[in-house]
Design a protein around this motif. Structure first.
Motif, PDB file in Angstrom:
ATOM      1  N   GLU A 357     -11.061 -10.973   5.925  1.00 53.57           N
ATOM      2  CA  GLU A 357     -10.728  -9.750   5.110  1.00 53.57           C
ATOM      3  C   GLU A 357      -9.979  -9.891   4.266  1.00 53.57           C
ATOM      4  OE1 GLU A 357      -9.476  -6.298   7.647  1.00 53.57           O
ATOM      5  OE2 GLU A 357      -9.072  -4.830   6.257  1.00 53.57           O
ATOM      6  N   MET A 358      -8.781 -10.587   4.403  1.00 52.02           N
ATOM      7  CA  MET A 358      -7.768 -10.696   3.434  1.00 52.02           C
ATOM      8  C   MET A 358      -8.437 -11.601   2.009  1.00 52.02           C
ATOM      9  SD  MET A 358      -5.987 -13.789   2.252  1.00 52.02           S
ATOM     10  CE  MET A 358      -6.020 -14.759   3.946  1.00 52.02           C
ATOM     11  N   VAL A 361     -10.368  -8.652   0.059  1.00 54.26           N
ATOM     12  CA  VAL A 361      -9.343  -7.962  -0.681  1.00 54.26           C
ATOM     13  C   VAL A 361      -8.454  -8.388  -1.667  1.00 54.26           C
ATOM     14  CG1 VAL A 361      -7.180  -6.507   0.024  1.00 54.26           C
ATOM     15  CG2 VAL A 361      -9.154  -6.379   1.701  1.00 54.26           C
ATOM     16  N   ASN A 362      -8.052  -9.482  -1.439  1.00 55.15           N
ATOM     17  CA  ASN A 362      -7.415 -10.299  -2.610  1.00 55.15           C
ATOM     18  C   ASN A 362      -8.140 -10.487  -3.845  1.00 55.15           C
ATOM     19  OD1 ASN A 362      -5.071 -10.151  -0.890  1.00 55.15           O
ATOM     20  ND2 ASN A 362      -4.727 -12.191  -0.673  1.00 55.15           N
ATOM     21  N   VAL A 365      -8.640  -7.298  -5.826  1.00 51.96           N
ATOM     22  CA  VAL A 365      -7.508  -7.113  -6.590  1.00 51.96           C
ATOM     23  C   VAL A 365      -7.537  -8.095  -7.550  1.00 51.96           C
ATOM     24  CG1 VAL A 365      -4.945  -7.373  -6.582  1.00 51.96           C
ATOM     25  CG2 VAL A 365      -6.087  -6.276  -4.561  1.00 51.96           C
ATOM     26  N   ARG A 388     -14.606  -2.605   8.334  1.00 50.33           N
ATOM     27  CA  ARG A 388     -13.223  -2.877   8.115  1.00 50.33           C
ATOM     28  C   ARG A 388     -12.264  -1.630   7.550  1.00 50.33           C
ATOM     29  NH1 ARG A 388     -12.279  -8.273  10.032  1.00 50.33           N
ATOM     30  NH2 ARG A 388     -14.096  -9.709   9.118  1.00 50.33           N
ATOM     31  N   SER A 390      -8.450  -1.774   7.212  1.00 52.37           N
ATOM     32  CA  SER A 390      -6.935  -2.009   7.349  1.00 52.37           C
ATOM     33  C   SER A 390      -6.215  -0.897   6.338  1.00 52.37           C
ATOM     34  CB  SER A 390      -6.644  -3.232   7.212  1.00 52.37           C
ATOM     35  OG  SER A 390      -6.938  -3.671   5.827  1.00 52.37           O
ATOM     36  N   THR A 392      -4.283  -1.806   4.061  1.00 50.56           N
ATOM     37  CA  THR A 392      -4.283  -2.437   2.826  1.00 50.56           C
ATOM     38  C   THR A 392      -5.653  -2.151   1.992  1.00 50.56           C
ATOM     39  OG1 THR A 392      -2.922  -4.153   3.579  1.00 50.56           O
ATOM     40  CG2 THR A 392      -3.769  -4.320   1.655  1.00 50.56           C
ATOM     41  N   PHE A 395      -5.846   1.346   1.013  1.00 48.83           N
ATOM     42  CA  PHE A 395      -4.907   1.741  -0.256  1.00 48.83           C
ATOM     43  C   PHE A 395      -5.563   1.098  -1.484  1.00 48.83           C
ATOM     44  CE2 PHE A 395      -1.678   0.413  -3.098  1.00 48.83           C
ATOM     45  CZ  PHE A 395      -0.858   1.330  -3.228  1.00 48.83           C
ATOM     46  N   ASN A 396      -5.859  -0.134  -1.393  1.00 51.25           N
ATOM     47  CA  ASN A 396      -6.467  -0.607  -2.645  1.00 51.25           C
ATOM     48  C   ASN A 396      -7.607   0.107  -3.059  1.00 51.25           C
ATOM     49  OD1 ASN A 396      -4.367  -2.558  -3.058  1.00 51.25           O
ATOM     50  ND2 ASN A 396      -5.388  -3.971  -1.548  1.00 51.25           N
ATOM     51  N   THR A 399      -6.723   3.345  -4.627  1.00 54.43           N
ATOM     52  CA  THR A 399      -6.091   3.210  -5.863  1.00 54.43           C
ATOM     53  C   THR A 399      -7.274   2.906  -6.969  1.00 54.43           C
ATOM     54  OG1 THR A 399      -4.192   1.956  -4.808  1.00 54.43           O
ATOM     55  CG2 THR A 399      -4.360   1.938  -7.391  1.00 54.43           C
TER      56      THR A 399
END
Lengths: 438, 341
Positions: A357-358, A361-362, A365, A388, A390, A392, A395-396, A399
């Protein structure tokens, strides 16, 4: 007490400030005393020995003229014939526990009747379903309701209390947990020790959680560092004892715990913004075999947080660092250098290799930073579609919703409905309004 | 960043079909986590795995690689910047500008969707222009380059967004205004018109670093070259820690310098917390030519030897870059006192 109290040379005299006066008197030693108990201490720990290490109240003021009231009153006489049963009724008072309202929960999470727990739902079920708010409430009910455990039933009381506090930290209720934890006062007190065996009655995980929560609750973050050192000292003594007994499984447990506390010291330093101190501390920790470069990753992230990209890159160059971990750090370093396109390419490669997942997400971004937010948004929506959720990720994504339209609210509510429709799982199901910026 | 909508250029008092949103692109930040043991876990010989809900992102099933350094507090997953934050001299101000075809915008409050005339309005040729007004009196307004891609107008279907990114080096303290103009062509079946609106975003840029310098003479070197010592105190007057990366001098012709700081001593780069200061030092001397003599005396202006400028580079949280240079530094040349033998 088998230790005379006439050693004021150890540790300095302290003038207690007004803030600290609200804190329970603690028997903590300073971190520099950590070598008092050598790792290789021979022989198993006899109970009085344990007591000396964990319980001996340090004289705060020199001279015998000011004895500590608690130690005078409750100093255990070794080998008392029949110890009184412990009384933990002070943890069963309803007024300690704050009510938890559903006001901060989006409606989507309150509308599906099949996912609303009942007061009868057992706590283990709630935990497995990720219903942490309900579990925190159920723990309080169990502690203060008609079926409350007996005041001497320490195992059940502490298990429920840990459930309560841990769940609070999972639902954005850390501030409440930090207030409620104050009731425990000083966990190094003899109240929490079995007088015959010398065993600490409070489970290890509660003692670990207590450190951070009390530091927050009493507004004394420095204390956390010392309290972790206290735990570390005990873990080292236990480790020495079980090694002498050749108890291999217990050895692994205490090794794990010692390593865990070591990392938490660095976390406490980060929380109090002593980043250089944290970097020094992490540098002093030994690499554990087979940790896949977790420590190297921790160091690299800390250097990045500090803005030293070169040092971060060097951390993952060594042996024993997983290739993926190295690539992740390199991509983060590229982002820190402002090279978002390079970073994006790296995340893209990593995404082919792993469904972490990280990484996705990155990557999303990065897409926003290079002006391809639409693609980033789709990536994040795919993640949500894969189940998923999370903090984060949400939030992203919210946004990005805010950037796409003046009317992001309806998009956010739709997102909350999609997340609420997910299966309940131990990863956590219920979210708060803040998660969706509602 | 406060913002206001500039009075619309066009006479039509109808809501715009295109919305503009901005986000300052400071560096993304690493997400913190507070891992804990799952409640009600059985006591066992090994430490239990940490509760997945306490981690910053879900551990993925079935893979052997775990990238999360839990129980460490920092995790490698990043968050977009949550707020505008503070802007500092020496930093690059980055910002993304998003013009979106906001279909819902066509609805006035309380208006029913069916009340709209033909909804089929197409939005064409959307363009964004941005300029920065700096605090200097009479300073010109700087047009900003927008990336990525060309500044050709594009057509937006409902829900689509035109995204641009601007960068601007902050060099002055004080009030800055980012002015963004969006123009587009709104076409219906029977007619069309060009519409424009403008939004202003105001923010204050603060000083990040106070630089105090002092220069003094040193004894003349072996080849007769004059030498000076330049000291500088660098004070972090911002709100975040900064790691100094480099201090360099850009000297006038005929001068050379040697660095006496962390690069020379091979020590770690200094970390400056807010309010902390670091002292740096350089030895500046006249260049000695191949012939072993001073080719050219350092230029003097009104009896003052001018060295050049001092440049300071640093990195903030997550590597955010900053760089600033001083004005021209120098000193009135005084012969150092002769020490009696």
């Amino acid at each position: 007490m088998d230790q005379p109290t006439e050693q004021p040379s150890k540790g300095h005299t302290r003038t207690r400030s007004a803030v600290k006066a609200t804190r329970p008197r603690s028997s903590t030693k300073g971190p520099l005393d950590v070598d008092d108990v050598p790792l290789t201490s021979p022989g198993p720990l006899s109970p009085p020995h344990t007591q000396r290490m964990t319980l001996q109240p340090q004289p705060r003021s020199p001279g015998p003229a000011s004895p500590l009231p608690r130690s005078a009153a409750q100093s255990p006489v070794p080998r008392r014939p029949a110890p009184r049963p412990k009384d933990f009724s002070f943890l069963l008072r309803p007024e300690i526990y704050h009510p938890l309202t559903p006001l901060a929960i989006p409606t989507a999470f309150r509308s599906d009747p099949s996912k609303q727990p009942t007061p009868e739902t057992p706590i283990p079920d709630l935990l497995a379903r990720g219903q942490f708010r309900a579990a925190a409430i159920a723990a309080t009910t169990a502690l203060t309701g008609p079926d409350a455990p007996a005041p001497s039933d320490h195992a059940r009381i502490f298990s429920l209390l840990y459930t309560r506090l841990a769940c609070l930290t999972l639902i954005d209720g850390t501030a409440i947990a930090a207030q409620e934890v104050k009731t425990l006062e000083d966990l190094n007190s003899v109240v929490y020790v079995d007088e015959t065996t010398g065993e600490h009655l409070v489970p290890w995980e509660l003692r670990v959680l207590n450190v951070r929560l009390q530091a927050l609750g009493f507004g004394d973050p420095r204390r956390a560092v010392m309290s972790y050192y206290d735990l570390a000292r005990e873990a080292r003594a236990r480790l020495a004892a079980v090694m002498a007994r050749h108890d291999n499984s217990a050895r692994e447990l205490w090794k794990d715990r010692l390593a865990d506390v070591g990392i938490r010291v660095a976390g406490a330093l980060v929380e109090m913004d002593d980043l250089t101190g944290a970097a020094h501390h992490l540098g002093s920790l030994p690499e554990r075999e087979g940790d896949g470069g977790k420590l190297a990753m921790a160091k690299a992230l800390l250097w990045l947080h500090l803005g030293d990209v070169g040092a971060a890159r060097r951390c993952v160059k060594g042996e024993g660092v997983e290739e993926t971990a190295e690539k992740v750090v390199q991509a983060l370093c590229d982002m820190a250098d402002g090279e978002y396109q390079t970073a994006l390419d790296r995340w893209g490669e990593l995404k082919e290799e792993s469904d972490d997942e990280m990484i996705v997400v990155n990557m999303a971004v990065c897409l926003l930073y290079v002006g391809r937010m639409q693609e980033g948004k789709s990536l994040l929506e795919e993640l949500v579609a894969c189940g998923r959720s999370s903090h984060t990720l949400l939030f992203n994504l919210t946004t990005m919703y805010e950037l796409c339209t003046e009317k992001a609210r309806s998009l956010k509510i739709k997102l909350s409905e999609r997340v609420a429709a997910m299966n309940e799982s131990v990863n956590g199901w219920e979210k708060t309004n803040a998660d969706f910026k509602l | 960043m406060s913002h206001q909508r500039y009075p619309s250029h066009d006479a039509v008092k109808e809501p715009h079909s295109v919305s503009l949103k901005v986000l300052r692109l400071s560096r993304p930040s690493l997400v913190t986590q507070f891992p804990l043991q799952p409640p009600l876990s059985d006591p066992s010989s090994r430490q239990q795995p940490l509760a997945p809900a306490s981690l910053a992102y879900s551990p993925h099933d079935g893979s052997d690689v775990d990238t999360n350094p839990a129980p460490f507090v920092l995790s490698p997953i990043v968050n977009l910047p949550p707020s505008f934050g503070s802007a500092y001299v020496g930093e690059t101000f980055s910002c993304t500008l998003c013009a979106s075809h906001d279909a819902v915008n066509l609805l006035a409050p309380g208006q029913d969707e069916s009340a709209l005339p033909e909804v089929a309005r197409s939005i064409r040729d959307v363009r964004i222009k941005a300029e920065m007004k700096t605090p200097g009196v009479g300073a010109p307004v700087t047009p900003l380059d927008l990336g990525p891609g060309s500044d050709k107008g594009i057509d937006l279907a409902a829900g689509e967004t035109l995204q641009k990114v601007v960068d601007f080096d902050l060099k002055e303290e004080g009030n800055h205004v980012l002015a963004v103009t969006v123009s587009y062509y709104e076409a219906t079946d029977v007619s069309g018109r060009t519409r424009t609106f403008r939004k202003l975003y105001q923010f204050i840029c603060k000083a990040s670093l106070i630089v105090r310098t002092k220069a003094g003479p040193l004894s003349v070197g072996g080849q007769g070259q004059r030498r000076w010592v330049l000291e500088a105190q660098l004070e972090n007057c911002g709100e975040d820690a900064m790691r100094l990366e480099k201090v360099v001098m850009d000297l006038e012709l005929g001068l050379v310098y040697s660095d006496c700081n962390w690069e020379a001593s091979g020590t770690q780069r200094p970390l400056l917390h807010p309010g902390e200061a670091e002292q740096v030092c350089f030895v500046v001397e006249e260049a000695v030519g191949d012939g072993g003599s001073v080719d050219e005396r350092a230029s003097e202006e009104d009896g003052r030897v001018v060295f050049g400028v001092l440049g300071i580079g640093w990195r903030g949280e997550m590597g955010n870059r900053g760089f600033l240079s001083t004005g021209r530094l120098g000193t009135r040349h005084v012969e150092p006192k002769k020490v009696a033998a």
